[in-house]
Design a protein around this motif. Sequence first.
Motif, short mmCIF file in Angstrom:
data_model
loop_
_atom_site.label_atom_id
_atom_site.label_comp_id
_atom_site.label_asym_id
_atom_site.label_seq_id
_atom_site.Cartn_x
_atom_site.Cartn_y
_atom_site.Cartn_z
N CYS A 1 0.84 -1.19 0.00
CA CYS A 1 0.00 0.00 0.00
C CYS A 1 0.88 1.24 0.00
CB CYS A 1 -0.92 0.00 1.22
SG CYS A 1 -2.02 1.42 1.26
N PRO B 1 -5.62 -7.53 -4.03
CA PRO B 1 -6.20 -6.19 -3.83
C PRO B 1 -5.15 -5.13 -4.12
CG PRO B 1 -5.84 -7.28 -1.73
CD PRO B 1 -5.50 -8.27 -2.80
N GLY C 1 -8.89 2.04 -3.13
CA GLY C 1 -8.70 0.62 -3.37
C GLY C 1 -9.36 0.16 -4.66
N ARG C 2 -8.90 -0.99 -5.12
CA ARG C 2 -9.49 -1.69 -6.27
C ARG C 2 -9.63 -3.13 -5.86
NH1 ARG C 2 -9.13 -0.07 -12.02
NH2 ARG C 2 -9.36 -2.30 -12.16
N SER C 3 -10.78 -3.70 -6.14
CA SER C 3 -11.01 -5.09 -5.73
C SER C 3 -10.30 -6.06 -6.66
CB SER C 3 -12.52 -5.37 -5.72
OG SER C 3 -13.04 -5.20 -7.02
N GLU D 1 -11.51 3.24 -6.00
CA GLU D 1 -12.68 3.70 -5.26
C GLU D 1 -12.23 4.15 -3.88
OE1 GLU D 1 -15.57 0.58 -5.21
OE2 GLU D 1 -15.68 0.51 -7.40
N GLU E 1 -4.17 -1.13 -3.28
CA GLU E 1 -4.45 -0.04 -2.35
C GLU E 1 -3.48 1.11 -2.55
OE1 GLU E 1 -5.85 -1.78 1.74
OE2 GLU E 1 -4.06 -2.86 1.04
N THR F 1 -9.01 8.08 -9.01
CA THR F 1 -10.32 7.45 -9.18
C THR F 1 -10.77 7.51 -10.63
OG1 THR F 1 -11.51 9.47 -8.53
CG2 THR F 1 -11.09 7.83 -6.80
N THR G 1 -12.13 4.12 -0.18
CA THR G 1 -12.45 3.13 0.85
C THR G 1 -12.48 3.74 2.24
OG1 THR G 1 -10.11 2.51 1.04
CG2 THR G 1 -11.48 1.23 -0.50
N HIS G 2 -11.86 4.88 2.39
CA HIS G 2 -11.79 5.58 3.67
C HIS G 2 -11.47 7.04 3.37
CE1 HIS G 2 -10.72 6.45 7.85
NE2 HIS G 2 -9.67 7.06 7.39
#
Length: 133
Positions: free
Chosen positions: A6, A46, A40-42, A28, A48, A22, A30-31
């Motif tokens: 990360c 993952p 993050g991206r799924s 997206e 971050e 983004t 996430t916090h």
Amino acid sequence: MLTSLCPVICTSRLEESRAFYTRLFGFEVTHETEWCVGLGRSGPPPRELVLLDHTHPALPETLRRPVRTVRLTLEAEGGRRELERIAACREEAGAQGCDSAGAAETVETPETRGGGLVVTDPNGTTIHVIPSN
């Protein structure tokens, strides 16, 4: 074994950086607080990224400065079409999928001759974008 990574970018341009990552790369939020944005991206693995306001007192004083030099390499699905979409952001500033605060700049370097491109985020972070195989 490493299971995640990360990167954290200390920035004076939090909002512009959030828009850049983004819109160009599909991260997206996430916090989010007034001084920190987690992105993050799924998917496995993952992905971050954290953006921090470099002036916030939660950071030790020795770290309260914007990013100086970072180079990221991102692999993009969608091949040439995705690279063209990212590169077009410079010409279409403000259009859907792009933002003038995070304008992409295509730079011809030895690295990009194989089909990649280089963009620069609002903080000066160099991002080498390559197509996935």
